[in-house]
Design a protein around this motif. Structure first.
Motif, PDB file in Angstrom:
ATOM      1  N   GLU A 269      38.579  48.950  30.764  1.00  0.00           N
ATOM      2  CA  GLU A 269      38.953  49.040  32.173  1.00  0.00           C
ATOM      3  C   GLU A 269      39.023  47.659  32.817  1.00  0.00           C
ATOM      4  OE1 GLU A 269      36.153  51.696  33.902  1.00  0.00           O
ATOM      5  OE2 GLU A 269      36.798  53.415  32.702  1.00  0.00           O
ATOM      6  N   GLN A 270      38.079  46.788  32.463  1.00  0.00           N
ATOM      7  CA  GLN A 270      38.068  45.440  33.028  1.00  0.00           C
ATOM      8  C   GLN A 270      39.306  44.657  32.621  1.00  0.00           C
ATOM      9  OE1 GLN A 270      34.318  43.891  31.659  1.00  0.00           O
ATOM     10  NE2 GLN A 270      33.142  45.396  32.825  1.00  0.00           N
ATOM     11  N   THR A 271      39.779  44.881  31.404  1.00  0.00           N
ATOM     12  CA  THR A 271      40.978  44.203  30.925  1.00  0.00           C
ATOM     13  C   THR A 271      42.206  44.648  31.717  1.00  0.00           C
ATOM     14  OG1 THR A 271      40.068  43.991  28.685  1.00  0.00           O
ATOM     15  CG2 THR A 271      42.466  43.860  28.899  1.00  0.00           C
ATOM     16  N   LEU A 272      42.233  45.902  32.146  1.00  0.00           N
ATOM     17  CA  LEU A 272      43.397  46.462  32.823  1.00  0.00           C
ATOM     18  C   LEU A 272      43.436  46.144  34.313  1.00  0.00           C
ATOM     19  CD1 LEU A 272      43.248  50.007  31.172  1.00  0.00           C
ATOM     20  CD2 LEU A 272      44.944  48.234  30.671  1.00  0.00           C
ATOM     21  N   LEU A 273      42.287  46.041  34.943  1.00  0.00           N
ATOM     22  CA  LEU A 273      42.227  45.902  36.398  1.00  0.00           C
ATOM     23  C   LEU A 273      42.953  44.654  36.908  1.00  0.00           C
ATOM     24  CD1 LEU A 273      38.639  47.008  37.482  1.00  0.00           C
ATOM     25  CD2 LEU A 273      40.820  47.967  38.244  1.00  0.00           C
ATOM     26  N   GLY A 274      43.767  44.876  37.932  1.00  0.00           N
ATOM     27  CA  GLY A 274      44.455  43.767  38.582  1.00  0.00           C
ATOM     28  C   GLY A 274      45.669  43.253  37.842  1.00  0.00           C
ATOM     29  N   GLN A 275      46.006  43.879  36.729  1.00  0.00           N
ATOM     30  CA  GLN A 275      47.107  43.396  35.899  1.00  0.00           C
ATOM     31  C   GLN A 275      48.354  44.256  36.076  1.00  0.00           C
ATOM     32  OE1 GLN A 275      46.749  40.527  34.058  1.00  0.00           O
ATOM     33  NE2 GLN A 275      44.744  40.483  35.073  1.00  0.00           N
ATOM     34  N   PRO A 276      49.530  43.644  36.033  1.00  0.00           N
ATOM     35  CA  PRO A 276      50.768  44.429  36.041  1.00  0.00           C
ATOM     36  C   PRO A 276      50.856  45.264  34.765  1.00  0.00           C
ATOM     37  CG  PRO A 276      51.190  42.120  36.530  1.00  0.00           C
ATOM     38  CD  PRO A 276      49.790  42.198  36.031  1.00  0.00           C
ATOM     39  N   ALA A 277      51.347  46.462  34.890  1.00  0.00           N
ATOM     40  CA  ALA A 277      51.471  47.332  33.729  1.00  0.00           C
ATOM     41  C   ALA A 277      52.498  46.782  32.752  1.00  0.00           C
ATOM     42  CB  ALA A 277      51.879  48.738  34.173  1.00  0.00           C
TER      43      ALA A 277
END
Length: 333
Positions: A269-277
């Motif tokens: 989840e931390q890797t995904l947060l705030g990142q463009p898909a």
């Protein structure tokens, strides 16, 4: 089935000793094959306040005796927490869902074949007996959270969805009522795999509490199984994602049939947060799912299966893939 005493609880104070029974969809099967041989059953189906779904702030309080069908088809659940509805409908048959209860679903026992086979040693069934799965067949076993004493996976679809939704469990015990995150209900196997939860004698799950739904979140449950219906998951992925400005502003994930309990990996989840898909982002996050070898060689396939289905789920939840005909829905809160 061995003889047993039967007692119908009229108040919470009556739930002091004995094996609790409500729907009995798992317990009675285990009693018939003598995997579980309780000396006494305590029927809780007459207890007040456990059979309703009522508002709790902006969330919902689901009584422990509410059936799986009632939860899945409740219009409030389908609107605000569609992930839960879809996960329930992905499990069991309509007849079982009509009888199985919310509390019982969370406490169902593993479907490890060695647990069900009383001719084989099983530490979960008989502490200290050994684990026949180690060195035996292991296609349905866990990837994470195992020990040298047990490799079994938890079978619940509902529990995986509730974990991803951040649900709490309400427990009534000798010292009153307390609430804990659902994930904290379960105990790792360590050297006592028979101790599956934190519940003590006299403790009773009274409700599941759903937090307020997050407006605009896209929710999905992807379950991979050997056949299209009436089968336990090989792996499952539950997720809720909110997008803002093209980036992932909120994400909550849980994985099923890969551990002794619904499994979470905060680093994903931390890797995904705030990142463009993007596919690159999802591949990098997927690398964190199963980087270590499987604890049993026959479950090695689950690593690749979980990885692929995580990526497919994230693509749908973030809009990279058309969601038509899939198990993806948007919360309407």
């Amino acid at each position: 089935m061995r003889p047993f005493d039967y007692h119908r609880a009229e108040t919470f104070d009556d739930v002091t000793s004995g094996q609790i029974i409500a729907g009995g969809t798992n317990l009675l099967d285990l009693m018939k094959i003598q995997v579980m041989t309780p000396e006494a059953l305590v029927d809780i189906t007459r207890l007040d306040s456990l059979s309703a779904i009522v508002p709790e702030g902006d969330g919902l309080r689901i009584g422990a005796l509410v059936t799986n069908s009632a939860v899945a088809y409740d219009p409030r659940v389908r609107a605000g927490w569609p992930l839960l509805s879809r996960a329930i409908l992905a499990g069991a048959s309509a007849q079982i869902r009509n009888k199985a209860t919310t509390g019982g679903n969370l406490l169902q026992r593993t479907r490890c074949p060695y647990f069900y086979d009383t001719s084989q040693p099983c530490n979960k069934r008989t502490p200290g007996a050994g684990c026949a799965a180690i060195g035996g067949g292991g296609r349905m076993l866990a990837l994470f959270g195992t020990s040298d004493h047990c490799l079994a996976a938890h079978p619940s679809d509902m529990a995986v969805a509730l974990t991803a939704l951040g649900a709490e469990v309400e427990i009534h015990g000798a010292n009153g009522t307390r609430r804990i995150p659902l994930q904290n209900l379960y105990v790792p196997p360590a050297d006592r795999p028979d101790c599956e939860t934190i519940l003590e004698t006299g403790d009773l799950i009274t409700a599941v509490i759903l937090p307020a739904p997050k407006s605009g979140s896209r929710q999905g449950y992807r379950k991979v199984r050997d056949r299209a219906s009436y089968a336990f998951a090989l792996v499952s992925v539950a997720g809720a994602v909110t997008m803002e400005g093209g980036a992932i502003s909120d994400v909550s994930l849980a994985f099923g049939s890969v551990a002794p309990q619904p499994w979470t990996i905060p680093e994903v989840e931390q890797t995904l947060l705030g990142q463009p898909a993007s596919d690159d982002l999802f591949r990098r996050a997927a690398d964190l799912l199963a980087s270590d070898p499987a604890p049993h060689p026959e479950t090695e396939y689950k690593r690749a299966l979980l990885r692929r289905n995580f990526i497919a789920t994230m693509r749908q939840l973030t809009g990279l893939t058309d969601t038509t005909g899939t198990d993806i829905a948007r919360a309407e809160a």
